[in-house]
Design an enzyme around this catalytic site. Sequence first.
Site, PDB file in Angstrom:
ATOM      1  N   GLU A   1     -16.540  -7.324  -4.875  1.00  0.00           N
ATOM      2  CA  GLU A   1     -15.210  -6.934  -4.850  1.00  0.00           C
ATOM      3  C   GLU A   1     -14.247  -8.501  -4.613  1.00  0.00           C
ATOM      4  O   GLU A   1     -13.288  -8.370  -5.702  1.00  0.00           O
ATOM      5  CB  GLU A   1     -14.937  -6.196  -3.494  1.00  0.00           C
ATOM      6  CG  GLU A   1     -15.226  -4.925  -3.332  1.00  0.00           C
ATOM      7  CD  GLU A   1     -14.513  -3.926  -4.183  1.00  0.00           C
ATOM      8  OE1 GLU A   1     -13.372  -4.247  -4.785  1.00  0.00           O
ATOM      9  OE2 GLU A   1     -15.030  -2.692  -4.250  1.00  0.00           O
TER      10      GLU A   1
ATOM     11  N   CYS B   1      -4.222   6.164   0.351  1.00  0.00           N
ATOM     12  CA  CYS B   1      -3.624   5.033  -0.324  1.00  0.00           C
ATOM     13  C   CYS B   1      -3.408   4.843  -1.761  1.00  0.00           C
ATOM     14  O   CYS B   1      -2.971   4.051  -2.608  1.00  0.00           O
ATOM     15  CB  CYS B   1      -4.681   3.565   0.078  1.00  0.00           C
ATOM     16  SG  CYS B   1      -5.024   3.514   1.843  1.00  0.00           S
TER      17      CYS B   1
ATOM     18  N   LYS C   1     -12.180  -5.375   1.986  1.00  0.00           N
ATOM     19  CA  LYS C   1     -11.825  -4.837   3.051  1.00  0.00           C
ATOM     20  C   LYS C   1     -12.695  -3.531   3.516  1.00  0.00           C
ATOM     21  O   LYS C   1     -12.719  -2.663   2.485  1.00  0.00           O
ATOM     22  CB  LYS C   1     -10.158  -4.326   2.995  1.00  0.00           C
ATOM     23  CG  LYS C   1      -9.765  -3.248   3.979  1.00  0.00           C
ATOM     24  CD  LYS C   1      -8.114  -2.901   3.578  1.00  0.00           C
ATOM     25  CE  LYS C   1      -7.862  -1.882   4.455  1.00  0.00           C
ATOM     26  NZ  LYS C   1      -6.381  -1.482   4.235  1.00  0.00           N
TER      27      LYS C   1
ATOM     28  N   CYS D   1       1.080  -1.124   0.184  1.00  0.00           N
ATOM     29  CA  CYS D   1      -0.101   0.014   0.193  1.00  0.00           C
ATOM     30  C   CYS D   1       0.797   1.240  -0.059  1.00  0.00           C
ATOM     31  O   CYS D   1       2.195   1.058   0.061  1.00  0.00           O
ATOM     32  CB  CYS D   1      -1.010  -0.019   1.105  1.00  0.00           C
ATOM     33  SG  CYS D   1      -2.396   1.293   0.818  1.00  0.00           S
TER      34      CYS D   1
ATOM     35  N   ARG E   1      -3.101   2.526  12.595  1.00  0.00           N
ATOM     36  CA  ARG E   1      -2.421   3.828  11.981  1.00  0.00           C
ATOM     37  C   ARG E   1      -1.609   4.526  13.007  1.00  0.00           C
ATOM     38  O   ARG E   1      -0.931   5.278  12.590  1.00  0.00           O
ATOM     39  CB  ARG E   1      -3.946   4.571  11.687  1.00  0.00           C
ATOM     40  CG  ARG E   1      -4.388   4.290  10.530  1.00  0.00           C
ATOM     41  CD  ARG E   1      -5.729   4.599  10.169  1.00  0.00           C
ATOM     42  NE  ARG E   1      -6.542   4.163   9.074  1.00  0.00           N
ATOM     43  CZ  ARG E   1      -7.697   4.463   8.864  1.00  0.00           C
ATOM     44  NH1 ARG E   1      -8.336   5.549   9.271  1.00  0.00           N
ATOM     45  NH2 ARG E   1      -8.509   3.747   7.945  1.00  0.00           N
TER      46      ARG E   1
ATOM     47  N   ARG F   1     -11.249   7.199   4.179  1.00  0.00           N
ATOM     48  CA  ARG F   1     -10.998   6.143   3.214  1.00  0.00           C
ATOM     49  C   ARG F   1     -12.294   5.712   2.618  1.00  0.00           C
ATOM     50  O   ARG F   1     -12.308   4.605   1.786  1.00  0.00           O
ATOM     51  CB  ARG F   1     -10.227   4.995   3.792  1.00  0.00           C
ATOM     52  CG  ARG F   1      -8.772   5.487   4.444  1.00  0.00           C
ATOM     53  CD  ARG F   1      -7.797   4.327   4.188  1.00  0.00           C
ATOM     54  NE  ARG F   1      -6.807   4.516   5.079  1.00  0.00           N
ATOM     55  CZ  ARG F   1      -5.863   5.341   5.223  1.00  0.00           C
ATOM     56  NH1 ARG F   1      -5.516   6.101   4.312  1.00  0.00           N
ATOM     57  NH2 ARG F   1      -4.824   4.971   6.099  1.00  0.00           N
TER      58      ARG F   1
ATOM     59  N   CYS G   1      -0.240   4.126   1.824  1.00  0.00           N
ATOM     60  CA  CYS G   1      -0.610   5.241   2.930  1.00  0.00           C
ATOM     61  C   CYS G   1       0.673   5.643   3.794  1.00  0.00           C
ATOM     62  O   CYS G   1       0.739   6.595   4.299  1.00  0.00           O
ATOM     63  CB  CYS G   1      -1.800   5.082   3.683  1.00  0.00           C
ATOM     64  SG  CYS G   1      -1.872   3.303   4.099  1.00  0.00           S
TER      65      CYS G   1
ATOM     66  N   SER H   1      -6.091  -4.558  13.936  1.00  0.00           N
ATOM     67  CA  SER H   1      -5.393  -4.027  15.381  1.00  0.00           C
ATOM     68  C   SER H   1      -6.656  -3.654  16.389  1.00  0.00           C
ATOM     69  O   SER H   1      -6.625  -3.885  17.655  1.00  0.00           O
ATOM     70  CB  SER H   1      -4.646  -2.719  14.970  1.00  0.00           C
ATOM     71  OG  SER H   1      -5.448  -1.777  14.233  1.00  0.00           O
TER      72      SER H   1
ATOM     73  N   LYS I   1     -11.638  -8.347   6.082  1.00  0.00           N
ATOM     74  CA  LYS I   1     -10.904  -7.549   6.813  1.00  0.00           C
ATOM     75  C   LYS I   1     -11.772  -6.282   7.381  1.00  0.00           C
ATOM     76  O   LYS I   1     -12.289  -5.745   6.346  1.00  0.00           O
ATOM     77  CB  LYS I   1      -9.733  -7.021   6.397  1.00  0.00           C
ATOM     78  CG  LYS I   1      -8.958  -5.964   7.116  1.00  0.00           C
ATOM     79  CD  LYS I   1      -7.640  -5.495   6.320  1.00  0.00           C
ATOM     80  CE  LYS I   1      -7.125  -4.486   7.477  1.00  0.00           C
ATOM     81  NZ  LYS I   1      -6.170  -3.684   6.676  1.00  0.00           N
TER      82      LYS I   1
HETATM   83  C1  PBG Z   1      -3.045   0.171   4.907  1.00  0.00           C
HETATM   84  C2  PBG Z   1      -3.629  -0.946   5.776  1.00  0.00           C
HETATM   85  C3  PBG Z   1      -4.296  -0.636   6.869  1.00  0.00           C
HETATM   86  C4  PBG Z   1      -4.270  -1.925   7.692  1.00  0.00           C
HETATM   87  C5  PBG Z   1      -3.730  -2.763   6.803  1.00  0.00           C
HETATM   88  N1  PBG Z   1      -3.213  -2.125   5.864  1.00  0.00           N
HETATM   89  C6  PBG Z   1      -4.835   0.459   7.326  1.00  0.00           C
HETATM   90  C7  PBG Z   1      -5.862   1.232   6.860  1.00  0.00           C
HETATM   91  O1  PBG Z   1      -6.385   0.718   5.688  1.00  0.00           O
HETATM   92  O2  PBG Z   1      -6.236   2.531   7.248  1.00  0.00           O
HETATM   93  C8  PBG Z   1      -5.298  -2.277   8.895  1.00  0.00           C
HETATM   94  C9  PBG Z   1      -4.513  -3.208   9.735  1.00  0.00           C
HETATM   95  C10 PBG Z   1      -4.764  -3.283  11.349  1.00  0.00           C
HETATM   96  O3  PBG Z   1      -5.622  -2.466  11.647  1.00  0.00           O
HETATM   97  O4  PBG Z   1      -4.501  -4.167  11.778  1.00  0.00           O
HETATM   98  N2  PBG Z   1      -3.896   0.163   3.889  1.00  0.00           N
HETATM   99 ZN    ZN Z   2      -3.383   2.124   2.502  1.00  0.00          ZN
END
Ligand code: PBG
Ligand code: ZN
Length: 328
Positions: free
Chosen positions: A237, A133, A199, A123, A209, A221, A125, A278, A252
């Site tokens: 998707e 992203c 996602k 990614c 983050r 996002r 970001c 997370s 996710k």
């Molecule tokens: C980046 C990404 C994110 C996560 C995985 N890849 C954050 C987001 O999309 O804001 C989240 C993983 C987590 O919260 O454990 N695109």
């Molecule tokens: Zn990202």
Amino acid sequence: MDSYPEVRLRRLRRTAAIRDMFGMDAPSPAKFIWPVFVVPGEGRREAIASMPGQFRLSADELVKELEPVVAQGVKSVLLFGQHEGDGKDECGTPAADPHGAVQRAIPVLRRAYPDLVILTDVCLCAYTAHGHCGPHDPDGDIDNDAACEMLARVAVSHAQAGADGVAPSAMMDGQIAAIRRALDDEGFKKTLLISYSTKFASQMYGPFRDAENSAPSQGDRQGYQASYRDPRTALRESDFDVAEGADALMVKPALFYLDLIQEVSRRSLLPVMAYNVSGEYSMIHAAAEKGYCDLYATARESLYSIFRAGATQVISYWAPFYKEIFRP
Ligand code: PBG
Ligand code: ZN
């Protein structure tokens, strides 16, 4: 005859041994993928305040940290990189740097653990100045096709460093096709392409983050990540990513989306990974700290729910604690 008192369901769970006999087995540690945060440099092991038990690690420290994890039977990591100092730009150019933290960590890990399945998050970001992203188009939207081009470059740089698989998480249309094409063009026919296919735009990414320093400085996002109010489109998707050549799908977050894990796994014969994100990890830590629940027992219950829903693998910050959770 099919009811009480002839039927007594409690017979099926009377003793621990009987419950073991009729119950699901614990998922094997081989089904766990540990997401880890790699930073540049050496000798760095920085605790992440929002995620107890998780650290930002330089490659050498990650090698040490992995030893007890691998010893438990966990076989895979998902690497997240970070860029420090100047250089973050509109397009996230440092993400494709062959000397970036992820690209450098891969061969170090490979040397220490030849059989480790090394996956990378793809990614932008953590590498764009604005934290989105992908780059912006003239209207101020995130430019889908420009992001895909950049993501393909990042994926190739990870494959060149020796990753077993790349996992794009930007939720751009066509990102799987773009990456597959780029990998094929560069001769990486063996690289797994694991799609973060389904996602959702979620509050559950907050602690991540913070760990990655990747929150968007403006906006959110929702323009690219799936909407939890529109599960039909979310399922499309995953259909699209199958058609574009993904080797595995992903849902996710996991816990608020168990229905989608089940549905995706019924629709497709591809592996369906679940990302136990997370927020799901840190929420249980916070509740346990307050004394509302037992940490590892709650983690266990949540992980069983993910596999019960039909996940075939789980990406989880609990991976290093497999023994505490499943063999207490
Ligand atoms: C980046 C990404 C994110 C996560 C995985 N890849 C954050 C987001 O999309 O804001 C989240 C993983 C987590 O919260 O454990 N695109
Ligand atoms: Zn990202």
